[in-house]
Enzyme design. Structure first.
Site, PDB file in Angstrom:
ATOM      1  N   CYS A   1      -0.499   2.139  -1.822  1.00 20.38           N
ATOM      2  CA  CYS A   1      -1.752   2.145  -2.549  1.00 20.38           C
ATOM      3  C   CYS A   1      -2.561   3.459  -1.856  1.00 20.38           C
ATOM      4  O   CYS A   1      -2.368   3.901  -0.802  1.00 20.38           O
ATOM      5  CB  CYS A   1      -2.609   1.055  -2.262  1.00 20.38           C
ATOM      6  SG  CYS A   1      -1.934  -0.552  -3.135  1.00 20.38           S
ATOM      7  N   ASP A   2      -3.370   3.983  -2.706  1.00 22.32           N
ATOM      8  CA  ASP A   2      -4.428   5.007  -2.244  1.00 22.32           C
ATOM      9  C   ASP A   2      -5.628   4.926  -2.720  1.00 22.32           C
ATOM     10  O   ASP A   2      -5.436   4.888  -4.113  1.00 22.32           O
ATOM     11  CB  ASP A   2      -3.701   6.433  -2.097  1.00 22.32           C
ATOM     12  CG  ASP A   2      -4.452   7.350  -1.428  1.00 22.32           C
ATOM     13  OD1 ASP A   2      -4.397   7.492  -0.148  1.00 22.32           O
ATOM     14  OD2 ASP A   2      -5.422   8.202  -2.057  1.00 22.32           O
TER      15      ASP A   2
END
Length: 494
Positions: A159-160
Site C-alpha cells: 500500500c501507499d
C-alpha cells in the site's frame, strides 16, 4: 482453511486496521526507494514525475512494494526448494538421563552475566546422551510443507498513501518545519487522501491493483494546536501530515468516502481484491483473541525471537529487566508454548534459525559463522547465538529460518545454500537449526536490520566458544562445528 496475509509495510495504522478486522499479518518491510521508483516509472511513460497524478503515484508505489516482497519470498522459496543433505532430529526429552528438574551448567552462567537474571535459563542438555534420528531433506520437507507447496497464498499486499491538497501530491513531511507549514495551510480546508493497493498471490503470481480515496475536511484549529501536534512527532511520518485514529483525529471535522482507506488500507477494497482471486475474506481471519492476547503478553518478556534452540523462560517470570522497543509488533506465530521439559518456548508453530558458515577458498575448511549479539531486552540478552525466530503461520522451518535471518541479519537467501538441518524436537514445539554455506562465488554481508540485535558479525570459528553464548548454543556448538566441518569436506570432494 486459513490463508496467510503478508503486509509489505511497517505502518502501525495499516497493521491495526487488519488486526481489528481479524487478520494478523506477517510484516515484511519492502525497503523500496520511492523517489527512484517514481522517477523510473515516469521515464518509462515519457513524462516527468510532476505529470503523474496522485492516484498514479500511490498505485505505482503500492505495486513496487508488493513486488519487492514477492521477489524476496521467491528467493526464500528457491533456496528452500534446493535444500540438500539430511535432517538430524534430536529428542532430548526421551533421554533417560533427563529428569523433571532443570539442568544448569556452566553455559547457563551467561544469562546472569548478561542480564543479572537467572530465571531466564533455558534447559541445557549438554552432557546428556540425546536420542537422534536421521532422514533425507526430501522426507523432512514432505513432512513439514510450507508456503512453497501451497495452491493459494500467501497473499502479499502493498500500500501507499498520499494527500492531494490544492493540486499537489503530499507524502510524509519528515521534518517539523514541513509539517508545521502543511498543517497551517490545511486549516479549515479539505483535500483528498489517496491510497494505492497491490495484492499478489504468491502461489500463482497473479496481481490485482486498485486505489481508494476520500475527502478529508479539517477543522478550525489554532497555531498553538499546530505547535503541540508537531511537537508530538505524530504527523512527521504519515502521509498528508495527519492521522485519523491518533492525536490528529481531533482536528478533522469529517470524512467523505472510505475511512479505512484514510488509515492507509481500505478494507472494503481489499476484500473485493481478495475475492477476485477466489479467496473468501473469512479465510484470512487468524487473529483469535486467545492467541493474540497470549502473544501480546509474551511480548513483554519476549526472548526467543532469535534463539538457537530451546530459548524460553519459566511461566510467569519476566525475561529481562530491559523493556522491549515500543514498535516491536506481534506477528502470526508469536507466543509461548508450554513444554513437557518444564519451560516455555517461543513460537506457536515452532522456531528456526540459520547457522551460516564461510569456507576458505584455498582449503574449503569452515573459517567463520554469522553470529547475532542478542538485544538486552530479549531472554538471555547480551549473549551470542544465530539469527532466527518464531515460524509464521504456513511456513516450513527452512522458509521461516531464511525469512527471519534475512529480516534480522541481512542473510540474503539467494547467496546461500542449505546443506542440512538439526531439529530439536520437544513434542508440542521444535527448534530447527538450518545449516548453510555461502554459494560459490557469492558472499553475504550480514548486518543488523532491526532492533533485535546489538550486532551481527562474521565470527572466526575458534572464537565462538570464547563468546558469552546462548545456553542452547553453548550446548550445541561442539556438535554443530563437527557437522559443519564434515559437510565442508563433502562439498570439497564433490
Amino acid at each position: 482453511m486459513s490463508i496467510s496475509l503478508i503486509l509489505a509495510s511497517k505502518s502501525p495504522s495499516r497493521r491495526n486496521v487488519l488486526n481489528a478486522a481479524g487478520i494478523s499479518p506477517t510484516i515484511h518491510v519492502s525497503h523500496v526507494d520511492e523517489p527512484a521508483v517514481l522517477a523510473f516509472e515516469a521515464k518509462a511513460r515519457g513524462v516527468s514525475i510532476d505529470d503523474l497524478t496522485c492516484e498514479q503515484r500511490v498505485m505505482i508505489l503500492a505495486r513496487a512494494k508488493a513486488a519487492s516482497v514477492y521477489e524476496a519470498y521467491c528467493q526464500v522459496a528457491e533456496t528452500a526448494r534446493n535444500a540438500d543433505g539430511e535432517q538430524v532430529i534430536a529428542y532430548p526429552l526421551r533421554a533417560e538421563e533427563v529428569g523433571l528438574a532443570d539442568t544448569v551448567s556452566a553455559g547457563s552462567q551467561n544469562v546472569e552475566a548478561a542480564n543479572g537474571d537467572a530465571t531466564t535459563l533455558t534447559r541445557d542438555f549438554s552432557g546428556v546422551s540425546v536420542p537422534t534420528e536421521t532422514e533425507s531433506m526430501t522426507l523432512a520437507e514432505a513432512r513439514q510443507p510450507g508456503f512453497t507447496d501451497a495452491a493459494v497464498g500467501p497473499l502479499i499486499v502493498g500500500c501507499d498513501s498520499m494527500f492531494l491538497f490544492e493540486g499537489e501530491s503530499l507524502g510524509k513531511p519528515h521534518t517539523p518545519e514541513v509539517a508545521r507549514e502543511r498543517l497551517s495551510a490545511m486549516h479549515g480546508k479539505s483535500g483528498e487522501l489517496w491510497t494505492g493497493h497491490c495484492l499478489i498471490d504468491f502461489a500463482t503470481g497473479r496481481q490485482e491493483l486498485a486505489s481508494s480515496h476520500a475527502i478529508v475536511r479539517f477543522g478550525d484549529y489554532s497555531d498553538r494546536d499546530i505547535e503541540g501536534y508537531v511537537a508530538s512527532g505524530e504527523p512527521l511520518e504519515v502521509a498528508g501530515c495527519f492521522t485519523l485514529e491518533g492525536l490528529g483525529g481531533a482536528f478533522i471535522d469529517g470524512i467523505d468516502g472510505d475511512p479505512s482507506g484514510v488509515l492507509g488500507l481500505s478494507l472494503p477494497l481489499l476484500r473485493r481484491m481478495v475475492k477476485s482471486m477466489g479467496v473468501d475474506w473469512a479465510d484470512l481471519w487468524n487473529a483469535g483473541l486467545g492467541k493474540v492476547a497470549s502473544a501480546n503478553l509474551a511480548r513483554q518478556s519476549d526472548g526467543a525471537t532469535n534463539s538457537t534452540a530451546a530459548d524460553a523462560v519459566t511461566a510467569g517470570q519476566q525475561a529481562t529487566s530491559v523493556i522491549p522497543p515500543k514498535d516491536n509488533v506481534h506477528q502470526p506465530g508469536d507466543g509461548w508454548v508450554q513444554c513437557a521439559c518444564g519451560r516455555r518456548h517461543w513460537g506457536m508453530n515452532g522456531a528456526a534459525g540459520v547457522l551460516l558458515a564461510r569456507r576458505s577458498e584455498e582449503t574449503g575448511e569452515v573459517t567463520h559463522i554469522v553470529m547475532q549479539h542478542r538485544a538486552l531486552w530479549s531472554a538471555e540478552g547480551g549473549t551470542w547465538g544465530i539469527p532466527g525466530g518464531a515460524l509464521a503461520d504456513g511456513e516450513s522451518p527452512i522458509e521461516g529460518a531464511l525469512r527471519e535471518s534475512y529480516e534480522e541479519a541481512n542473510i540474503t537467501p539467494e547467496d546461500i545454500e542449505v546443506v542440512g538441518t538439526y531439529r530439536e524436537e520437544h513434542g508440542p514445539w521444535a527448534y530447527t537449526t538450518v545449516f548453510a554455506f555461502e554459494r560459490p562465488g557469492r558472499s553475504v554481508d550480514p548486518h543488523a536490520n532491526d532492533d533485535e540485535s546489538m550486532a551481527i558479525e562474521w565470527v572466526p570459528v575458534d572464537e565462538v566458544p570464547k563468546r558469552k553464548l546462548l545456553t542452547a548454543m553453548h550446548a550445541d556448538w561442539p556438535n554443530f562445528i563437527a557437522r559443519l566441518n564434515h559437510l565442508a569436506q563433502e562439498k570439497r570432494s564433490q
